[in-house]
Design an enzyme around this catalytic site. Structure first.
Site, PDB file in Angstrom:
ATOM      1  N   ASP A 156     -38.721  64.674  33.365  1.00 48.42           N
ATOM      2  CA  ASP A 156     -37.962  65.513  32.518  1.00 48.42           C
ATOM      3  C   ASP A 156     -38.229  66.978  33.186  1.00 48.42           C
ATOM      4  O   ASP A 156     -38.104  67.224  34.301  1.00 48.42           O
ATOM      5  CB  ASP A 156     -38.730  65.522  31.117  1.00 48.42           C
ATOM      6  CG  ASP A 156     -38.076  66.380  30.002  1.00 48.42           C
ATOM      7  OD1 ASP A 156     -37.191  65.958  29.593  1.00 48.42           O
ATOM      8  OD2 ASP A 156     -38.791  67.329  29.706  1.00 48.42           O
ATOM      9  N   TYR A 163     -37.599  76.111  28.226  1.00 49.85           N
ATOM     10  CA  TYR A 163     -36.165  75.897  27.865  1.00 49.85           C
ATOM     11  C   TYR A 163     -35.546  77.613  27.965  1.00 49.85           C
ATOM     12  O   TYR A 163     -34.527  77.754  28.674  1.00 49.85           O
ATOM     13  CB  TYR A 163     -35.794  75.429  26.624  1.00 49.85           C
ATOM     14  CG  TYR A 163     -35.928  74.033  26.678  1.00 49.85           C
ATOM     15  CD1 TYR A 163     -35.193  73.026  27.141  1.00 49.85           C
ATOM     16  CD2 TYR A 163     -37.295  73.330  26.104  1.00 49.85           C
ATOM     17  CE1 TYR A 163     -35.195  71.710  27.009  1.00 49.85           C
ATOM     18  CE2 TYR A 163     -37.499  71.882  26.177  1.00 49.85           C
ATOM     19  CZ  TYR A 163     -36.608  71.158  26.881  1.00 49.85           C
ATOM     20  OH  TYR A 163     -37.014  69.763  26.835  1.00 49.85           O
ATOM     21  N   HIS A 176     -35.401  57.705  27.908  1.00 52.73           N
ATOM     22  CA  HIS A 176     -35.848  58.881  28.598  1.00 52.73           C
ATOM     23  C   HIS A 176     -37.126  58.533  28.854  1.00 52.73           C
ATOM     24  O   HIS A 176     -37.344  59.226  29.986  1.00 52.73           O
ATOM     25  CB  HIS A 176     -35.678  60.084  27.491  1.00 52.73           C
ATOM     26  CG  HIS A 176     -35.785  61.488  28.210  1.00 52.73           C
ATOM     27  ND1 HIS A 176     -35.307  61.838  29.390  1.00 52.73           N
ATOM     28  CD2 HIS A 176     -37.136  62.164  27.942  1.00 52.73           C
ATOM     29  CE1 HIS A 176     -35.592  62.841  29.679  1.00 52.73           C
ATOM     30  NE2 HIS A 176     -37.041  63.307  28.812  1.00 52.73           N
TER      31      HIS A 176
END
Length: 297
Positions: free
Chosen positions: A100, A206, A273
């Protein structure tokens, strides 16, 4: 695993898990959002038998330092943390493993410093060029990535405060893996997310990213750099992908061979994921088989 507090030359303090013989070949593991070094518990337990394994809680996560300001979570800062961590342990060259956001940082670090990142292992983390292109190619990745736009919303913390970290866990995170496995880990996640400043710090990864994520249906112009040359990775790279990932689609595997000279891809059909702890046995087997071929010294 031993957990110790490490003060880095970059100005942050990280909680760092380590195991194995410090004289053995080194492997550094970088977790992603919204996790911690625990992402790697199954891999470290296995690989520490013949490697020195290190996994930090990266800046902003769990009980590691949480510097204020979005700019403190820019990739340059987190890449610098990685190499400062290696320096702290006296490690020159190592195998880097990332998932990730940890994988995103690992791609960058390997591109910038192949002399130190001698082998790269990526798990469900897109290459920067392939990922940015996928926002404009109609593959469905733009639609799947709308959560990034939501995470960049400066009012998101108010929403999380209103529903509580428990509500955030139950309405977002829990949807991306086997609910039974999530239930077993729920208390650990909620403890980490409840640390002062943790939610903002994690979301700032982010907000600090320069990846362009247009809205669904938006007529957007791709960044100009997509048409320019992009340096290939020259060291051996293993990419392991949980094919049921609903956030980072398997389209991220398309075109990797054009930007990685020595590429091995392992697809795990029945994993999502969070492949590291959803399917640890095939992940560990893939890593060991690859290291046996590519070397680990």
């Amino acid at each position: 695993m031993e957990l110790q507090r490490v003060a880095l030359s970059t100005g942050v303090e990280l909680d760092v898990a380590s195991a194995g013989d410090p004289a053995a070949p080194a492997m550094i593991f970088l977790h992603g959002f919204p996790e911690s070094h625990r992402t790697w518990r199954h891999q470290m337990a296995d690989l520490s038998r013949d490697h020195f394994v290190i996994a930090p809680d990266q800046r902003g996560f769990a009980r590691s330092s949480k510097p204020e300001g979005v700019e403190e979570y820019a990739p340059a800062k987190t890449v610098a943390d990685l190499f400062a961590l290696a320096d702290h342990f006296g490690i020159r060259g190592f195998t880097l493993v990332g998932h990730d956001w940890g994988g995103a940082i690992a791609w960058i670090a390997a591109l910038q410093n192949p002399q130190r990142v001698r082998r790269l292992i990526i798990l469900n983390a897109p290459h920067p060029l392939v990922f940015q292109r996928s926002m404009f190619d109609g593959s469905g990745q733009r639609e799947a990535s709308q959560y990034i736009r939501a995470f960049r919303n400066p009012d998101l913390e108010k929403h999380i405060a209103a529903i509580g970290v428990e509500g955030f866990f139950d309405t977002t995170f829990v949807k991306h893996a086997d609910p039974a496995l999530m239930a077993d880990e729920r208390a650990a996640y909620l403890d980490q997310w409840s640390q002062p400043g943790a939610m903002t710090a994690m979301l700032n990864w982010y907000r600090a990213s320069t990846v362009v994520v247009p809205a669904t249906g938006e007529e957007a112009t791709p960044p100009g750099w997509l048409d320019g040359p992009f340096p290939p990775l020259t060291q051996p790279v293993l990419v392991i992908w949980g094919m049921k990932d609903g956030a980072l689609l398997p389209v991220q595997l398309d075109g990797l061979d054009a930007v990685v000279d020595d590429l091995t891809v392992v697809r795990i059909a029945d994993a999502g994921h969070f492949v590291t702890w959803e399917k640890p046995a095939p992940v560990n087997a893939a890593i060991r088989e690859w290291l046996a071929v590519k070397g680990d010294g």
